[in-house]
Design a protein around this motif. Structure first.
Motif, PDB file in Angstrom:
ATOM      1  N   GLY A  62       1.653  -8.582   2.278  1.00 14.19           N
ATOM      2  CA  GLY A  62       1.468  -9.350   1.036  1.00 14.19           C
ATOM      3  C   GLY A  62      -0.081  -9.616   0.490  1.00 14.19           C
ATOM      4  O   GLY A  62      -0.818 -10.004   1.299  1.00 14.19           O
ATOM      5  N   VAL A  63      -0.460  -9.426  -0.741  1.00 11.14           N
ATOM      6  CA  VAL A  63      -1.654  -9.466  -1.368  1.00 11.14           C
ATOM      7  C   VAL A  63      -1.423 -10.227  -2.783  1.00 11.14           C
ATOM      8  O   VAL A  63      -0.207  -9.899  -3.086  1.00 11.14           O
ATOM      9  CB  VAL A  63      -2.543  -8.492  -1.417  1.00 11.14           C
ATOM     10  N   SER A  64      -2.175 -11.048  -3.068  1.00 18.38           N
ATOM     11  CA  SER A  64      -2.147 -11.457  -4.621  1.00 18.38           C
ATOM     12  C   SER A  64      -2.419 -10.531  -5.640  1.00 18.38           C
ATOM     13  O   SER A  64      -3.109  -9.504  -5.306  1.00 18.38           O
ATOM     14  CB  SER A  64      -2.980 -12.738  -4.885  1.00 18.38           C
ATOM     15  N   LEU A  65      -1.547 -10.520  -6.566  1.00 20.91           N
ATOM     16  CA  LEU A  65      -1.521  -9.530  -7.539  1.00 20.91           C
ATOM     17  C   LEU A  65      -3.003  -9.356  -8.411  1.00 20.91           C
ATOM     18  O   LEU A  65      -3.674  -8.363  -8.699  1.00 20.91           O
ATOM     19  CB  LEU A  65      -0.441  -9.717  -8.946  1.00 20.91           C
ATOM     20  N   SER A  66      -3.543 -10.582  -8.524  1.00 17.66           N
ATOM     21  CA  SER A  66      -5.010 -10.458  -9.087  1.00 17.66           C
ATOM     22  C   SER A  66      -6.069 -10.072  -8.252  1.00 17.66           C
ATOM     23  O   SER A  66      -7.049  -9.121  -8.549  1.00 17.66           O
ATOM     24  CB  SER A  66      -5.407 -11.975  -9.832  1.00 17.66           C
ATOM     25  N   ALA A  67      -6.000 -10.354  -7.028  1.00 19.92           N
ATOM     26  CA  ALA A  67      -6.879  -9.636  -6.166  1.00 19.92           C
ATOM     27  C   ALA A  67      -6.734  -8.159  -6.132  1.00 19.92           C
ATOM     28  O   ALA A  67      -7.591  -7.342  -5.933  1.00 19.92           O
ATOM     29  CB  ALA A  67      -6.650 -10.392  -4.735  1.00 19.92           C
ATOM     30  N   LEU A  68      -5.465  -7.838  -5.812  1.00 18.69           N
ATOM     31  CA  LEU A  68      -5.106  -6.241  -5.831  1.00 18.69           C
ATOM     32  C   LEU A  68      -5.595  -5.534  -7.091  1.00 18.69           C
ATOM     33  O   LEU A  68      -6.193  -4.638  -7.080  1.00 18.69           O
ATOM     34  CB  LEU A  68      -3.738  -6.202  -5.787  1.00 18.69           C
ATOM     35  N   SER A  69      -5.468  -6.122  -8.195  1.00 17.88           N
ATOM     36  CA  SER A  69      -5.824  -5.668  -9.303  1.00 17.88           C
ATOM     37  C   SER A  69      -7.406  -5.338  -9.463  1.00 17.88           C
ATOM     38  O   SER A  69      -7.861  -4.095  -9.897  1.00 17.88           O
ATOM     39  CB  SER A  69      -5.389  -6.539 -10.641  1.00 17.88           C
ATOM     40  N   GLN A  70      -7.906  -6.423  -9.058  1.00 17.66           N
ATOM     41  CA  GLN A  70      -9.597  -6.290  -8.883  1.00 17.66           C
ATOM     42  C   GLN A  70      -9.846  -5.233  -8.060  1.00 17.66           C
ATOM     43  O   GLN A  70     -10.726  -4.526  -8.263  1.00 17.66           O
ATOM     44  CB  GLN A  70     -10.075  -7.822  -8.338  1.00 17.66           C
ATOM     45  N   GLN A  71      -9.470  -5.034  -6.681  1.00 16.09           N
ATOM     46  CA  GLN A  71      -9.604  -4.033  -5.777  1.00 16.09           C
ATOM     47  C   GLN A  71      -9.362  -2.566  -6.362  1.00 16.09           C
ATOM     48  O   GLN A  71     -10.280  -1.793  -6.027  1.00 16.09           O
ATOM     49  CB  GLN A  71      -8.860  -4.259  -4.527  1.00 16.09           C
ATOM     50  N   GLU A  73      -0.978   0.960   9.511  1.00 15.70           N
ATOM     51  CA  GLU A  73      -2.330   0.892   9.745  1.00 15.70           C
ATOM     52  C   GLU A  73      -3.240   1.391   8.652  1.00 15.70           C
ATOM     53  O   GLU A  73      -4.193   0.954   8.008  1.00 15.70           O
ATOM     54  CB  GLU A  73      -2.977   1.327  10.884  1.00 15.70           C
ATOM     55  N   VAL A  74      -3.029   2.768   8.127  1.00 20.25           N
ATOM     56  CA  VAL A  74      -3.772   3.198   7.381  1.00 20.25           C
ATOM     57  C   VAL A  74      -3.326   2.688   5.633  1.00 20.25           C
ATOM     58  O   VAL A  74      -4.330   3.135   4.976  1.00 20.25           O
ATOM     59  CB  VAL A  74      -3.408   5.069   7.215  1.00 20.25           C
ATOM     60  N   ARG A  75      -2.508   2.171   5.621  1.00 23.10           N
ATOM     61  CA  ARG A  75      -2.165   1.484   4.304  1.00 23.10           C
ATOM     62  C   ARG A  75      -2.864  -0.051   4.103  1.00 23.10           C
ATOM     63  O   ARG A  75      -2.706  -0.560   2.978  1.00 23.10           O
ATOM     64  CB  ARG A  75      -0.656   1.282   4.002  1.00 23.10           C
ATOM     65  N   SER A  76      -3.572  -0.543   5.126  1.00 27.59           N
ATOM     66  CA  SER A  76      -4.203  -1.728   5.046  1.00 27.59           C
ATOM     67  C   SER A  76      -5.143  -1.689   4.104  1.00 27.59           C
ATOM     68  O   SER A  76      -5.752  -0.758   3.653  1.00 27.59           O
ATOM     69  CB  SER A  76      -4.722  -2.018   6.403  1.00 27.59           C
ATOM     70  N   GLU A  77      -5.406  -2.890   3.541  1.00 28.34           N
ATOM     71  CA  GLU A  77      -6.590  -3.085   2.543  1.00 28.34           C
ATOM     72  C   GLU A  77      -8.097  -2.415   3.101  1.00 28.34           C
ATOM     73  O   GLU A  77      -8.735  -1.988   2.618  1.00 28.34           O
ATOM     74  CB  GLU A  77      -6.655  -4.534   2.130  1.00 28.34           C
ATOM     75  N   LEU A 135       3.218  -2.701  -1.715  1.00 35.11           N
ATOM     76  CA  LEU A 135       2.722  -3.508  -0.358  1.00 35.11           C
ATOM     77  C   LEU A 135       3.873  -4.637   0.179  1.00 35.11           C
ATOM     78  O   LEU A 135       3.818  -4.654   1.377  1.00 35.11           O
ATOM     79  CB  LEU A 135       1.269  -3.965  -0.542  1.00 35.11           C
ATOM     80  N   ASN A 136       4.212  -5.103  -0.884  1.00 34.96           N
ATOM     81  CA  ASN A 136       5.133  -6.359  -0.446  1.00 34.96           C
ATOM     82  C   ASN A 136       6.351  -5.679   0.427  1.00 34.96           C
ATOM     83  O   ASN A 136       6.744  -6.399   1.284  1.00 34.96           O
ATOM     84  CB  ASN A 136       5.782  -7.045  -1.701  1.00 34.96           C
ATOM     85  N   GLN A 137       7.027  -4.631  -0.214  1.00 31.54           N
ATOM     86  CA  GLN A 137       7.986  -4.117   0.635  1.00 31.54           C
ATOM     87  C   GLN A 137       7.759  -3.833   2.035  1.00 31.54           C
ATOM     88  O   GLN A 137       8.438  -3.831   2.785  1.00 31.54           O
ATOM     89  CB  GLN A 137       8.443  -2.740  -0.141  1.00 31.54           C
ATOM     90  N   LYS A 138       6.384  -3.486   2.308  1.00 30.18           N
ATOM     91  CA  LYS A 138       5.986  -3.138   3.480  1.00 30.18           C
ATOM     92  C   LYS A 138       5.568  -4.377   4.422  1.00 30.18           C
ATOM     93  O   LYS A 138       5.020  -4.137   5.267  1.00 30.18           O
ATOM     94  CB  LYS A 138       4.627  -2.125   3.568  1.00 30.18           C
ATOM     95  N   GLY A 139       5.654  -5.627   3.661  1.00 28.95           N
ATOM     96  CA  GLY A 139       5.310  -6.696   4.420  1.00 28.95           C
ATOM     97  C   GLY A 139       3.752  -6.993   4.406  1.00 28.95           C
ATOM     98  O   GLY A 139       3.203  -7.876   5.171  1.00 28.95           O
TER      99      GLY A 139
END
Ligand code: DC
Length: 226
Positions: free
Chosen positions: A167-176, A89-93, A161-165
């Protein structure tokens, strides 16, 4: 002699959590994941319907956290809140974003300061975050500040994050991540900055093992970390 502390600070995705856990395990020391404390405050506040900009209400949430960290596997961690596993839960976006907002509130930082200092127990502590060497443990025996290029940090966080299941897009993650870095570095209270006496390690081209080896070598030069 005061209880020894090794601080590892740096921006998100730089790998400080991974190397801090490995080193804590190697040294047989306690471990403080300070970012998790800010994440937990954000999660708990959202659950209780507390406004993330209400410093006084957030300080109440921050003051009564019954939190502990259990190290598992070579670099794994279980985060327990009142004995309840809240690691995923604490690792969620939502919690990541919330953490960066509540971390800018001086009342939250003040409430968590005492809590963080309590982790300093014998035989020693490895503390990771943004202000471990500057604010929380300014007298640490060894202060490390890790850096890496923004592209490399986004890639690492994406993989993690992918390893933890999650999944988010790389570009969205980069922006965040850029937004969070900007907020963490520009806030008035304890901004992300290397302590004047921190040793900076650029990890862009280094593997986890290589970063651990560099810090281990530096630690050997500090007598009581041996
Ligand atoms: O390291 P992390 O991604 O788990 O940190 C979550 C947020 O908490 C991040 O936005 C920065 C903030 N933080 C902080 O302000 N001070 C710390 N010592 C650790 C984290």
């Amino acid at each position: 002699m005061p209880c020894p502390v090794l601080t590892i600070d740096g921006p998100s995705g730089v790998g400080k959590g991974t190397v801090a856990k490995i080193l804590a395990r190697e040294l047989g020391w306690h471990y403080l994941d300070s970012g998790a404390l800010y994440r937990i405050v954000a999660c708990a506040a959202m659950e209780r319907g507390v406004d993330l900009t209400d410093g006084a209400a957030l300080a109440v949430v921050a003051s009564d956290l019954d939190v502990s960290f259990d190290l598992i596997g070579p670099d794994g961690e279980v985060i327990l809140l009142a004995g309840h596993d809240i690691t995923a839960e604490v690792r969620s976006e939502a919690c990541s974003r919330g953490a960066s907002i509540v971390a800018a509130r001086p009342e939250v930082r003040a409430a968590l300061l005492t809590r963080q200092k309590q982790f300093r127990q014998l035989p020693g502590l490895v503390a990771e975050g943004r202000d471990m060497g500057t604010v929380v443990f300014p007298d640490a025996a060894l202060k490390i500040f890790l850096t890496a290029s923004p592209e490399e940090r986004a890639l690492r966080r994406h993989k993690q994050l992918n390893q933890k299941g999650l999944g988010v897009s790389l570009s969205a993650l980069s922006q965040q991540m850029q937004e969070r870095d900007q907020r963490d570095s520009s806030r008035a209270e304890a901004p992300l900055v290397a302590a004047a006496d921190a040793l900076q390690v650029d990890t862009t081209q280094l593997s986890v093992e290589q970063v651990v080896a560099v810090i281990r070598d530096l630690a050997k030069k500090v007598a009581y970390l041996r």
